[in-house]
Design a protein around this motif. Structure first.
Motif, short mmCIF file in Angstrom:
data_model
loop_
_atom_site.label_atom_id
_atom_site.label_comp_id
_atom_site.label_asym_id
_atom_site.label_seq_id
_atom_site.Cartn_x
_atom_site.Cartn_y
_atom_site.Cartn_z
N PRO A 467 49.70 45.56 46.57
CA PRO A 467 50.32 46.59 47.41
C PRO A 467 49.77 46.63 48.83
N ASP A 468 48.53 46.14 49.02
CA ASP A 468 47.93 46.13 50.36
C ASP A 468 48.33 44.92 51.18
N LYS A 469 49.12 44.01 50.59
CA LYS A 469 49.59 42.81 51.28
C LYS A 469 48.43 41.95 51.78
N ALA A 470 47.38 41.86 50.99
CA ALA A 470 46.23 41.03 51.38
C ALA A 470 46.52 39.55 51.14
N GLY A 471 47.47 39.23 50.27
CA GLY A 471 47.82 37.84 50.01
C GLY A 471 46.98 37.18 48.95
N LYS A 472 45.95 37.85 48.48
CA LYS A 472 45.10 37.29 47.42
C LYS A 472 44.48 38.43 46.63
N LEU A 473 44.21 38.15 45.35
CA LEU A 473 43.71 39.19 44.44
C LEU A 473 42.49 38.69 43.69
N THR A 474 41.52 39.58 43.53
CA THR A 474 40.40 39.28 42.63
C THR A 474 40.84 39.60 41.21
N LEU A 475 40.02 39.18 40.25
CA LEU A 475 40.32 39.48 38.85
C LEU A 475 40.40 40.98 38.63
N ASN A 521 42.99 26.79 41.64
CA ASN A 521 41.83 26.10 42.23
C ASN A 521 40.50 26.71 41.77
N LYS A 522 40.58 27.69 40.86
CA LYS A 522 39.39 28.29 40.24
C LYS A 522 38.39 28.83 41.28
N ASP A 523 38.94 29.46 42.34
CA ASP A 523 38.06 30.03 43.35
C ASP A 523 37.85 31.53 43.15
#
Length: 716
Positions: A467-475, A521-523
């Motif tokens: 929802p914050d449009k960060a483009g990436k998510l942590t687990l 990519n397991k990052d």
């Protein structure tokens, strides 16, 4: 309140039923009475709050019907008339029971059945008794006629009424018409649990009819009870009938045939009619109505293994449901049988068991369910069977659930623990997720997902997950927000899941699995592109037959294999699944062997101490040889397609037109036709879409068994 791990597992298991997400482990020790787990085929009121822990025996294996008749029976006639039922229904509605018991809220397709093409339910044609042929001279379970039975309820919303009272002791009276004869005040209720709850309103659900609800001597064709089954999981409608036809050649087993049901003037199509295990059944087979009867209700956690649980009858009441008159001696005899079976050395076992158990019948019972692969059988679930003790004290084991026969081995209780999907087509997270994904992504409502629909779903998910449009998510972000994508089904919020985010919603079980699979990519971060690529990769892998679309079955099997399962502790069973990780302890979920197609070993549980009926009997060389002899005989005679085919073709021809016209059936007419003789490619027996026709099963299973090394050793 702080929950012990065993309590947490029980709650999670109960939710697994409501979500059809049976991925959890049986606790290493049974929780104390009251910490109920799920009952997949028995009455489903899991406590007053819905699909949660409630009353029951040890481990919650059996949940009694909620008794309401006495409370609302104002005139004392032991059944509820319309006004009394109205009061009971209002009472249940105030408790939220209509929502809780009415299936998954009537969503399109509900948690649809196993199979590839659940058609939209449509009203059936109008039919009257004058429109159909009567068969007054044919026995009720005749195999060569398709009888039509009519039910007429006084209320137009009869289906909602049956839903409201599902899992209670309240029957809804109706007029039954069979062969032009009317039977008044026949009690009707929806039966089943998994086969009921996986279907929403408007779908064909199984029925139980009690002709003696009001009139004690009322019967049709000599039978006081009718079980009308929806053939859940079997598009051919034939598996139950065929299994019992064969079983009756070896041991006491129910009669079964096919009939058509009309409700309030509308055709609801073809049902499987199965004889009730009651005094009438006992009279037919044993010449008496006396003796003790138990039902071992179905559950992936089974425990109806005849294990010795000590001398306290309470330990057995939660597993074995007594159907005859309560008698302390009957329970004492059952406890003695379990003790002798488990504690006698192999060299003395046959002599010790002979006065207590029909050993030959038990061997035939086990041989039948293995040779014909009953995925609801003792070998896999240690449940779904009946027990009868004759007056002289000897016990008999009898089959009662047969819709999962002539099948590839799998299902609840079989296969790996959290390390992998276990047996082919295992009972994993896909069981819940598949219908949800179809519901969300199927834009044209054809029951299938093309690649564009499937990858578009990944896009839609990411919009909500980020929802914050960060483009990436942590687990942590992904799991926390997944509840917005996969909220708990209706009625599940009562266990602390306020909207699913802070409780036991589906996200709790599958969040990590989706994240690990998507993080290419397991990052440690998941991007929109990675999620879409994962869905695209899955589509290609799961569309093994290049059909260009994924149906619910392909999604179910694919998801169950792709997602890491949650680990709820426990001492661990044997290594299971594809990764070889240890599964949770307890019978059924500890990790099973990988099986190639129909190649289920007839000695699969010969060394499994959690299944003493198999392991103890087969430890006696003479009994092991006799058992293998029965397996060979069944393979040679019953699975010979040249002999089986005429019976199959007779049944199929009898119902083909009715199935084609059946607007409520749970699978397509194409599946009905292909389910008999279509020969699937070999690779489909191991991957998504694991359906197998009756002919393919018979041919492949027969060849495997007759070439089994132990069977080939038997002297002719």
């Amino acid at each position: 309140m702080k929950l012990r791990s065993t309590h947490l597992q029980s709650i999670a298991l109960a939710l697994a039923l409501g979500n059809a997400l049976s991925v959890l482990a049986q606790p290493s020790e049974a929780p104390p009475p009251g910490d109920g787990g799920p009952d997949f085929d028995g009455p489903p009121p899991f406590g007053p709050g819905g699909f949660g822990p409630g009353p029951g025996g040890p481990g919650g294996m059996m949940q009694p019907k909620r008794e309401l008749v006495k409370q609302f029976d104002r005139n004392g006639d032991k059944w509820l008339n319309n006004d009394e039922r109205k009061a009971a229904r209002e009472f249940l509605s105030q408790q939220g029971a209509d929502r809780r018991r009415g299936g998954p809220g009537g969503r399109r397709g509900g948690f649809g059945p196993r199979g590839d093409s659940q058609e939209p339910a449509q009203p059936g044609p109008r039919v009257s008794p004058a429109d159909v042929k009567s068969f007054p001279e044919a026995p009720l379970y005749a195999s060569n006629v398709l009888r039509t039975v009519f039910l007429e309820f006084e209320n137009a919303d009869w289906e909602k009424e049956l839903e409201a009272f599902h899992g209670t002791d309240i029957d809804v009276p109706a007029k039954l018409t069979v062969d032009g004869r009317n039977y008044s005040d026949v009690g009707v209720h929806f039966r089943g649990a998994s086969s009921y709850m996986m279907l929403g309103s408007g779908r064909k659900r199984s029925l139980n009819l009690s002709l003696d609800l009001v009139h004690p001597n009322q019967n049709v064709g000599g039978y006081r009870t009718l079980n009308l089954l929806n053939s859940h999981g079997d598009p051919t409608f034939l598996r139950t009938v065929l299994y019992f036809d064969i079983a009756r050649e070896y041991l006491p087993a129910p009669k079964a045939n096919l009939l058509r049901v009309v409700i309030n003037g509308e055709s609801w199509g073809v049902y499987v009619s199965v004889q009730q295990f009651n005094k009438d059944f006992v009279q037919e087979w044993f010449g008496t109505k006396k003796g003790a009867r138990w039902k071992v209700p179905g559950s992936p956690r089974g425990r109806g293994s005849l294990a010795s649980l000590g001398d306290d009858v309470a330990a057995y009441r939660g597993i074995y449901e007594i159907k005859s008159k309560e008698d302390p001696k009957s329970w004492a005899d059952l406890i003695k049988l379990c003790r002798v079976l488990n504690e006698t050395s192999p060299d003395k076992l046959e002599a010790a068991l002979t006065p207590l158990l029909d050993i030959d019948g038990a061997l035939k019972f086990l041989a039948l369910e293995n040779a014909l692969i009953n995925n609801d059988g003792y070998w896999v679930r240690t449940s779904d069977y009946d027990i009868y003790q004759e007056e002289k004290g000897r016990f008999h084991l009898l089959p009662y659930d047969a819709n999962e026969t002539f099948s590839l081995p799998g299902g609840p209780g079989f296969g790996g623990g959290p390390g992998g999907p276990g047996g082919p087509g295992g009972f994993g997270p896909g069981m819940f997720l598949a219908p949800v994904l179809v519901e969300q992504a199927d834009k044209n409502r054809d029951g299938k997902l093309v690649k564009e629909e499937f990858t578009a779903l990944a896009d839609a998910w990411f919009d909500k997950l980020d929802p914050d449009k960060a483009g990436k998510l942590t687990l942590e972000q992904f799991t926390a927000n997944l509840a917005d994508v996969l909220p708990p089904p209706p009625g599940q919020q009562g266990l602390g899941a306020r909207g699913g985010r802070d409780g036991f919603g589906p996200a709790m079980f599958v969040g990590r699995g989706f994240f690990v699979a998507g993080d290419g990519n397991k990052d440690g971060l998941l991007t929109r592109a990675e999620l879409k690529n994962t869905f695209a990769k899955w589509f290609t892998e799961w569309d093994a037959d290049k059909a260009g679309s994924l149906n619910e079955e392909k999604l179910r099997v694919g998801l169950s294999g792709a997602l890491v399962r949650p680990d709820f502790g426990g001492p661990g069973g044997p290594a299971g699944g594809q990764t070889g990780r240890r599964g949770p302890g307890g019978a059924g979920f500890g990790g099973g062997p990988r099986v190639n197609g129909v190649e289920l070993d007839p000695l699969i549980a010969a060394n499994d101490s959690s299944k003493p009926l198999l392991s103890k009997l087969l430890a006696v060389p003479a009994l092991r040889t006799r058992y293998l002899g029965y397996v060979r005989e069944i393979a040679e005679t019953q699975l010979d397609w040249n002999k089986l085919s005429p019976r199959v073709q007779q049944y199929q021809a009898l119902i083909a037109d009715a199935v084609k016209a059946d607007t409520r059936k749970l699978s397509s007419f194409e599946a009905f036709e292909k389910g008999v003789a279509a020969d699937p490619p070999a690779e489909s027996l191991r991957g998504p879409g694991r359906e197998i026709s009756l002919k393919s099963f018979a041919d492949r299973r027969r060849a495997y068994l007759l070439n089994h090394a132990e069977i080939k050793k038997l002297a002719r």
